[in-house]
Design a protein around this motif. Structure first.
Motif: not given
Length: 152
Positions: A117, A133, A137, A130
């Protein structure tokens, strides 16, 4: 040449003749309409023979591909047949030779690349980025899940 007289190929030959005749007939019909005063039919009178030409092109390409696929001379190594001294030289290879039979296309596996990343440009950690992300994921870790199943 017998490969082109199987039932499937006979259907293809007949379809090509019917399509070409139909396209040329439609082109002639548009010519007669254009002669009767319909100006837009001039464009269609040109378009239909182009369609017929495309049908002939696709049919011819398929015939050539079928004849080449079953031709044993096309699957031979051209370097060994063209240069008899080439068999004396070792073949350059980057690894073990793949075991592929003649006529079977080689299947290559995708290359997986692990990417690290990227660090934020200003060094600050964006909370929204965040969270997004982590959501991505989670979706990647649970391929069958729906976005509404996300626990966060």
């Amino acid at each position: 040449m017998n490969r082109l007289w199987t039932p499937a190929w006979i259907v293809r030959h007949v379809a090509m003749v019917v399509l070409v005749a139909g396209c040329l007939g439609m082109g002639w019909w548009q010519v007669t309409r254009a002669a009767g005063g319909n100006a837009i039919s001039f464009g269609y009178a040109i378009e239909w023979p182009v369609f017929a030409g495309f049908v002939i092109f696709v049919w011819w390409r398929e015939v050539r591909q079928t004849l080449r696929a079953a031709d044993p001379a096309s699957s031979a190594d051209p370097a060994s047949s063209a240069d008899p001294a080439a068999s004396d030289r070792p073949a350059p290879s980057a690894g073990p030779a793949p075991s592929v039979t003649a006529g079977t296309p080689a299947v290559r596996r995708p290359v997986r690349v692990v990417r690290a990343p990227a660090a934020p440009a200003d060094g600050a950690d964006d909370a929204e980025l965040t969270a997004y992300n982590s959501y991505l994921s989670w979706l990647n870790a649970n391929p069958g899940a729906r976005p509404g199943d996300y626990p966060g």
